[in-house]
Design a protein around this motif. Structure first.
Motif, PDB file in Angstrom:
ATOM      1  N   TRP A  32       0.825  -1.197   0.000  1.00 15.76           N
ATOM      2  CA  TRP A  32       0.000   0.000   0.000  1.00 15.76           C
ATOM      3  C   TRP A  32       0.863   1.253   0.000  1.00 15.76           C
ATOM      4  O   TRP A  32       0.538   2.251  -0.664  1.00 15.76           O
ATOM      5  CB  TRP A  32      -0.924   0.013   1.214  1.00 15.76           C
ATOM      6  N   GLU A  34       3.787   1.649  -1.328  1.00 15.25           N
ATOM      7  CA  GLU A  34       4.300   1.830  -2.688  1.00 15.25           C
ATOM      8  C   GLU A  34       3.206   2.314  -3.623  1.00 15.25           C
ATOM      9  O   GLU A  34       3.424   3.183  -4.476  1.00 15.25           O
ATOM     10  CB  GLU A  34       4.900   0.506  -3.192  1.00 15.25           C
ATOM     11  N   HIS A  35       2.012   1.753  -3.462  1.00 15.54           N
ATOM     12  CA  HIS A  35       0.872   2.145  -4.294  1.00 15.54           C
ATOM     13  C   HIS A  35       0.563   3.635  -4.122  1.00 15.54           C
ATOM     14  O   HIS A  35       0.359   4.354  -5.115  1.00 15.54           O
ATOM     15  CB  HIS A  35      -0.341   1.290  -3.898  1.00 15.54           C
ATOM     16  N   GLU A  36       0.555   4.100  -2.870  1.00 14.09           N
ATOM     17  CA  GLU A  36       0.236   5.503  -2.623  1.00 14.09           C
ATOM     18  C   GLU A  36       1.413   6.415  -2.962  1.00 14.09           C
ATOM     19  O   GLU A  36       1.210   7.572  -3.354  1.00 14.09           O
ATOM     20  CB  GLU A  36      -0.195   5.685  -1.163  1.00 14.09           C
ATOM     21  N   PRO A 105      -6.726   6.689  -5.168  1.00 15.61           N
ATOM     22  CA  PRO A 105      -5.851   5.700  -4.503  1.00 15.61           C
ATOM     23  C   PRO A 105      -5.729   5.883  -2.994  1.00 15.61           C
ATOM     24  O   PRO A 105      -5.325   4.954  -2.298  1.00 15.61           O
ATOM     25  CB  PRO A 105      -4.490   5.923  -5.184  1.00 15.61           C
TER      26      PRO A 105
END
Length: 442
Positions: A32, A34-36, A105
């Motif tokens: 998460w 890395e995603h954000e 996101p």
């Protein structure tokens, strides 16, 4: 022996399971994060005028939770606040249309600050904030102040049902019956955008200052029963604050349901008349702060404010008030027992005003500048008031310099001796002249 082996085997299995679960949790957290982090880097080109987001770098190991204007939950490491205010605006720039989907996101986002970014709004942008409602179910604070938004964005915003704080001040809202821009063959679009705000049942703070809103906006405020703070400063509200020809004035009439309201700011409009018998204020018993400054109010009386039993701060400056008592309610003096701050600057009051206030026993701050004129008639002698006073802002040196400044003030205004709680007195820019001393006073 077999029982002992079985217990050890069970213990080992549980330990392995806990390690796996803990590893998965960290795996998920890192995923998460890395995603954000990637989502933030996608936002950067839109909000980086003057390089305020210089810490947002695409480098391995860069922790986005330590980036400027980003705040994460300390345990889950998910982004919960983005402070992107004043990151887009530049001198003489035209407005632009924000694609709100860029924030999708950030599912745990609680606070989003986008003020002073020249964001525009029209029908082409309709619904984009609405797309956030299903994903950003935790969003509580949204600041869109000092942009170029208009009524067309309101239907979209009304879908953010988790909002508790909404700042739309200093935009281009008019409270129009239909939004400007491209026509859409959907009847619902042509209703006033502000009626949709009644969907925000959790909303506690609403700032609408600095727009072009008129009286008709008030009917859409009455269903926001959770509101604690409402600001409509610097708009186009107008009309009298009293009953006229058997018809209720809509400004205050439509506020009668806002029983949770603690702060009400209606300053710098075109409200006029007298605060004599305003039944609409009767339900606002939780009101702490009332700001009616910068209007055309002529007088006030105890009857008009008597039900505001919790009022602590009252601002009536920059009006046309001549009196604080009315013969229509028997000339009763103000009896706001909890009032601590009173601002009467720039009105049309005279030196007798202090006698009208001497029942405000808990008053700590009194401002009464730019209006007092003429001679001072000293009729009594009491120094208790001056002993409690911490600060006096004065411009009556031609009188006070002769007679020991603050300590002689009760000689000039004996009615002040009732203010035993007063700590600050502002009497700047008055035109007080020589005073009459009665025999035996000094």
């Amino acid at each position: 022996m077999m029982m002992m082996e079985w217990k050890w085997l069970w213990f080992i299995r549980m330990a392995v399971l806990l390690l796996v679960l803990e590893g998965c949790r960290w795996c998920t957290t890192d995923a998460w994060l890395e995603h954000e982090r990637i989502a933030l880097l996608h936002l950067k080109p839109f909000f980086n005028y003057g390089n305020p987001l210089k810490s947002w770098v695409d480098l391995k190991g860069s922790d986005c939770c330590k980036w400027e204007r980003v705040k994460c939950n300390t345990i889950t490491r998910r982004v919960i606040q983005l402070s992107l205010n004043s990151t887009k605006w530049e001198y003489n720039m035209d407005y632009w249309y924000l694609n709100a989907s860029m924030f999708l996101p950030f599912e745990k986002l609680k606070s989003l600050y986008l003020s002073e970014n020249a964001i525009g709004g029209n029908l082409e942008n309709e619904g984009r904030f609405g797309k956030l409602s299903s994903t950003l179910s935790n969003l509580e604070i949204l600041d869109l102040s000092y942009n170029h938004l208009n009524d067309s964005i309101l239907l979209s915003l009304s879908e953010l049902s988790s909002l508790r704080y909404l700042d739309l001040s200093h935009n281009r809202f008019e409270g129009s019956s239909h939004p400007r821009g491209k026509l859409i063959t959907n009847y619902m679009v042509y209703k006033s955008g502000f009626q949709w705000l009644s969907r925000l049942t959790k909303l506690e703070t609403l700032y609408l200052s600095g727009n072009s809103l008129k009286n008709s906006i008030m009917v859409y405020m009455r269903n926001l029963s959770s509101l604690k703070t409402l600001s409509l400063r610097y708009n186009l509200l107008e009309g009298k604050l009293i009953h006229t020809q058997g018809r209720l004035n809509s400004i205050l009439f439509d506020m009668r349901n806002l029983s949770s309201l603690k702060t009400l700011r209606l300053s710098s409009n075109q409200l006029e008349g007298r605060l004599l018998d305003i039944q609409e204020l009767n339900n606002l018993t939780n009101l702490n702060y009332l700001d009616l400054s910068g209007n055309r109010i002529e007088s006030i009386s105890n009857k008009g404010l008597s039900n505001l039993i919790n009022l602590k701060k009252l601002d009536l400056s920059k009006n046309q008030i001549e009196s604080l008592q009315s013969s229509k309610d028997g000339g009763r003096k103000l009896e706001l027992t909890h009032l601590k701050e009173l601002n009467l600057n720039s009105n049309l009051l005279n030196n007798s005003v202090f006698a009208s206030l001497n029942k405000l026993l808990n008053l700590k701050t009194l401002s009464i500048s730019n209006q007092l004129k003429g001679p001072i008639d000293a009729k009594g002698k009491n120094i208790f008031f001056s002993q409690n006073l911490d600060s006096i802002n004065k411009n009556i040196d031609n009188v006070l310099r002769k007679y020991n400044e603050v300590y002689m003030l009760p000689y000039f205004f004996p009615d002040l001796d009732a203010f035993t709680s007063l700590r600050e007195l502002n009497m700047r820019a008055n035109e007080l002249i020589d005073f009459v001393i009665h025999k035996g006073i000094i």
